[in-house]
Design a protein around this motif. Structure first.
Motif, short mmCIF file in Angstrom:
data_model
loop_
_atom_site.label_atom_id
_atom_site.label_comp_id
_atom_site.label_asym_id
_atom_site.label_seq_id
_atom_site.Cartn_x
_atom_site.Cartn_y
_atom_site.Cartn_z
N TRP A 274 37.23 66.14 67.10
CA TRP A 274 37.61 64.77 66.83
C TRP A 274 38.85 64.32 67.60
N GLU A 275 39.86 65.16 67.71
CA GLU A 275 41.07 64.76 68.43
C GLU A 275 40.75 64.46 69.89
N ASP A 276 39.91 65.30 70.50
CA ASP A 276 39.48 65.02 71.88
C ASP A 276 38.70 63.71 71.93
N HIS A 277 37.87 63.48 70.92
CA HIS A 277 37.03 62.29 70.91
C HIS A 277 37.89 61.04 70.76
N LEU A 278 38.87 61.09 69.88
CA LEU A 278 39.75 59.94 69.69
C LEU A 278 40.53 59.64 70.97
N GLN A 279 40.97 60.69 71.66
CA GLN A 279 41.65 60.48 72.94
C GLN A 279 40.71 59.84 73.95
N GLY A 280 39.44 60.25 73.92
CA GLY A 280 38.46 59.65 74.82
C GLY A 280 38.25 58.17 74.54
N ILE A 281 38.30 57.77 73.27
CA ILE A 281 38.17 56.36 72.92
C ILE A 281 39.35 55.57 73.47
N LYS A 282 40.54 56.12 73.34
CA LYS A 282 41.72 55.45 73.87
C LYS A 282 41.63 55.27 75.38
N ASN A 283 41.21 56.31 76.08
CA ASN A 283 41.15 56.24 77.54
C ASN A 283 39.96 55.40 78.03
N GLY A 284 38.82 55.54 77.36
CA GLY A 284 37.63 54.83 77.80
C GLY A 284 37.74 53.33 77.66
N THR A 285 38.58 52.86 76.75
CA THR A 285 38.74 51.42 76.54
C THR A 285 40.00 50.87 77.21
N ASN A 286 40.68 51.70 77.94
CA ASN A 286 41.90 51.30 78.63
C ASN A 286 41.59 50.93 80.08
N VAL B 209 34.31 54.57 58.82
CA VAL B 209 35.57 55.33 58.77
C VAL B 209 36.67 54.61 59.55
N PRO B 210 37.03 53.40 59.16
CA PRO B 210 38.11 52.71 59.88
C PRO B 210 39.42 53.49 59.85
N GLU B 211 39.62 54.25 58.81
CA GLU B 211 40.86 55.02 58.70
C GLU B 211 40.97 56.14 59.74
N LYS B 212 39.84 56.50 60.33
CA LYS B 212 39.83 57.57 61.33
C LYS B 212 39.80 57.03 62.76
N ILE B 213 39.07 55.94 62.96
CA ILE B 213 38.87 55.46 64.33
C ILE B 213 39.75 54.24 64.66
N TRP B 214 40.18 53.49 63.64
CA TRP B 214 40.95 52.27 63.88
C TRP B 214 42.43 52.44 63.50
N ASP B 215 42.69 52.92 62.32
CA ASP B 215 44.06 53.01 61.84
C ASP B 215 44.97 53.89 62.72
N PRO B 216 44.47 55.00 63.31
CA PRO B 216 45.37 55.83 64.13
C PRO B 216 45.79 55.19 65.45
N LEU B 217 45.16 54.09 65.86
CA LEU B 217 45.48 53.46 67.14
C LEU B 217 46.72 52.58 67.01
N ASN B 218 47.52 52.54 68.09
CA ASN B 218 48.62 51.59 68.11
C ASN B 218 48.09 50.20 68.49
N ASP B 219 48.94 49.21 68.47
CA ASP B 219 48.48 47.83 68.70
C ASP B 219 47.83 47.66 70.06
N PHE B 220 48.39 48.29 71.08
CA PHE B 220 47.82 48.20 72.43
C PHE B 220 46.43 48.81 72.46
N GLU B 221 46.25 49.96 71.84
CA GLU B 221 44.95 50.65 71.83
C GLU B 221 43.93 49.88 70.99
N LYS B 222 44.38 49.29 69.91
CA LYS B 222 43.48 48.47 69.10
C LYS B 222 42.97 47.27 69.89
#
Length: 616
Positions: free
Chosen positions: A80-92, A122-135
């Protein structure tokens, strides 16, 4: 075929923890295949209709269909940690692995649906951990789906799911598009729970693992806000379940039919969505049994490679039968079946005992998919006799996937490898015709069809001056095919029976029996038997050995076939076809199909009070 001993093949799949563990057994091997920026899963080298970078994004996104319900039940994954990092990078947009700007009918629109699913569950897992820029990046990237067009089919649900995700996390969403797409999907409804996958489209697994799956998710998430539509979706799901259950056998296998079969155990995703949406057309125990037996059946098949990765294919790795949109990551759409993990630990699903299938009719007519389904419960055999469609599409092997005379959960069906001859064509459960040049064609569409409880009639034209009327008289293990052939040219015809595997990993023994007479032929193995007999004066029997990897169930097969040649004029070709799971070397029940007469404008099958009269 390579035999593997993977942990998932030994998983008993009895408890909630077993199911959680099975998902880990699928996901853990993926860890070493993440790209440098974690935004892609680079699982193989085979190509697809879209770029390698989009294929990598596809594989990445499809993992969310399993990860989201896993995390919804309070568990986590070591990826999951790798996956969350991938979401941040893939949408940047500034990152080298940015997933990019999408266009009309873009494959990435398909994959966005999984993000909507995850945001909703699971918004608490995929949305809440993001900062404002990532959101903001995630929202802007996903919101592109509201500015583009999607195909007029199950794709209409992808913007719906994204907007549901937006709604869940308090973002601006497109209510107008959501309503418009759902209203359009309503126009695909045919009755008795069945949807076509678009206007003038087929009824296939896109009904259960796409349209119904998303509808039931919507009904659960929007029950208060949109109660009328939610109840409509629930009612249609209940109606569909009463018919769809006939496609499953008690051994866990289901009927291979239609396209996108590489999604494999998504066959049972519909039942998971029913449980999630609290719809009970059958007891929880019955639905739990369907789901877990289907998963056990699939995990006992050679669908994984030596690294534990899902492969492209059906019962074994097979690119011959694949669609042009199947990338190495495509099979992970099957993780939709893990929706049941979103159920809390206290849900009665986890403590309910599995139950077998309820008592089902031996034969049932299903009007919308144009089938008569015949069941042999004692042999776990399901056969679907098929009328076919008056339209087609441009997906690979459409004729093989939708126009065969009969489909079977045991024999499967075959697709052509090339165009030269019957061995390359692999024409099981189909009448193949050639104008003498050794290039054969089967039924691709029909001009007309009718279905009663006893007969399927279809009229089809392989050429403008050749018309074939076919009457199928369902039965198991025997069925009849009666062809009236009106031709303006010389024709070579070959009517193929069931394709029987020459090996079978589920059975042992070398006892074989081959019958090859002039008018009938058959192959008997411990795991099954396939035969065919000509009931007219022209037919000649031949055992054909098609090219390897043409059948979706077994890599090497034999097809008992009746061949005949005809001059211009009107001719009758009448064959009895035999298919049995398990075999003792005897074709049983022959006496019930030996009498067929064509005279005075009618076809008479059988004798005495049991005879069937078909006018023509």
């Amino acid at each position: 075929m390579l035999k593997l001993d993977l942990p998932i093949q030994r998983n008993p799949l009895k408890t909630r923890q077993d199911l959680i563990e099975s998902l880990a057994q699928i996901l853990t091997p993926l860890k070493s295949f993440y790209s440098k920026g974690k935004a892609r899963l680079e699982l193989g080298s085979t190509g697809t209709s879209y770029s390698d970078s989009i294929a990598g994004m596809e594989g990445f996104s499809r993992i969310l269909w399993g990860l989201a319900p896993l995390m919804a039940c309070g568990e986590t994954s070591d990826i999951w940690e790798d996956h969350l990092q991938g979401i941040k990078n893939g949408t940047n947009p500034s990152h080298e692995e940015y997933w990019g700007e999408i266009t009309n009918f873009d494959q990435r629109a398909v994959e966005m649906a999984a993000f909507g699913y995850a945001l909703a569950l699971v918004p608490e897992k995929i949305w809440d951990p993001l900062n404002d820029f990532e959101k903001e990046n995630l929202f802007i990237w996903l919101n592109q789906i509201n500015q583009i067009s999607v195909y007029d089919c199950n794709w209409l649900f992808f913007p719906v799911l994204v907007n549901l995700g937006f709604k869940k996390v308090g973002l601006q969403y497109d209510q107008e598009k959501l309503n418009r797409n759902l209203d359009r999907i309503d126009e695909f409804y045919l009755g008795d729970g069945w949807y076509s996958d678009g206007p003038d489209a087929h009824c296939d697994y896109y009904g259960p693992f796409a349209i119904h799956f998303y509808s039931l998710l919507y009904s659960k998430l929007m029950r208060k806000e949109d109660p009328v539509r939610a109840e409509r979706f629930r009612s249609r799901g209940e109606s569909f379940a009463i018919e769809f259950i006939y496609w499953f056998a008690n051994d866990g296998s289901a009927l291979p039919y239609g396209r996108s079969l590489t999604y494999r155990f998504s066959q049972s995703a519909f039942w998971c969505a029913l449980v999630f949406a609290e719809v009970e057309p059958f007891s929880l125990g019955v639905m739990k049994g369907i789901i877990l037996r289907n998963l056990r059946w699939w995990f006992s098949q050679p669908i994984f490679d030596s690294k534990g990765l899902l492969t492209i294919g059906y019962r074994y790795p097979n690119l011959v039968m694949a669609e042009n949109y199947n990338s190495p990551g495509s099979p992970y759409w099957a993780l939709k079946t893990y929706m049941v993990l979103a159920l809390p630990e206290t849900h009665p699903f986890w403590t309910t005992e599995e139950e077998p299938l309820p008592t089902l009719k031996k034969k049932v007519t299903q009007v919308s998919p144009r089938m008569i389904v015949q069941r042999q419960e004692e042999r776990d055999h399901v056969v679907a006799f098929n009328a076919g469609y008056q339209h087609t599409n441009e997906h690979p092997h459409t004729a093989a996937k939708y126009e065969k005379f009969v489909y079977s959960n045991f024999f499967g069906f075959s697709v052509s490898k090339a165009e030269w001859g019957l061995a390359q064509g692999a024409f099981d459960s189909m009448l193949a015709v050639s104008e003498g040049d050794n290039i054969y064609r089967g039924k691709r569409t029909c001009e007309e069809y009718r279905i009663t409880d006893d007969v399927i009639y279809t009229r089809w034209k392989p050429w403008s001056d050749v018309e074939i009327q076919t009457w199928l008289v369902p039965g198991a293990p025997w069925h009849l095919r009666i062809h009236r052939i009106e031709t303006g040219r010389n024709l070579d015809c070959a009517d193929g029976g069931f394709a029987l595997g020459l090996e079978n990993s589920q059975a042992t023994g070398q006892d074989t029996k081959i019958i090859h007479e002039s008018k009938h032929c058959a192959s008997f193995f411990p795991w099954g038997a396939s035969g065919i007999k000509s009931l007219d004066e022209n037919g000649q029997a031949e055992l054909l050995y098609p090219h390897a990897n043409t059948n979706v169930m077994q890599a090497r097969t034999v097809i008992p076939t009746i061949k005949a040649s005809y001059n211009p004029g009107t001719h009758w070709m009448i064959n009895a076809v035999y298919g049995e799971v398990g075999s003792d070397g005897v074709m049983k029940g022959w006496e019930s199909v030996t009498e067929v007469k064509v005279q005075d404008g009618k076809i008479t099958v059988g004798q005495g009070v049991d005879q069937l009269v078909i006018p023509f």
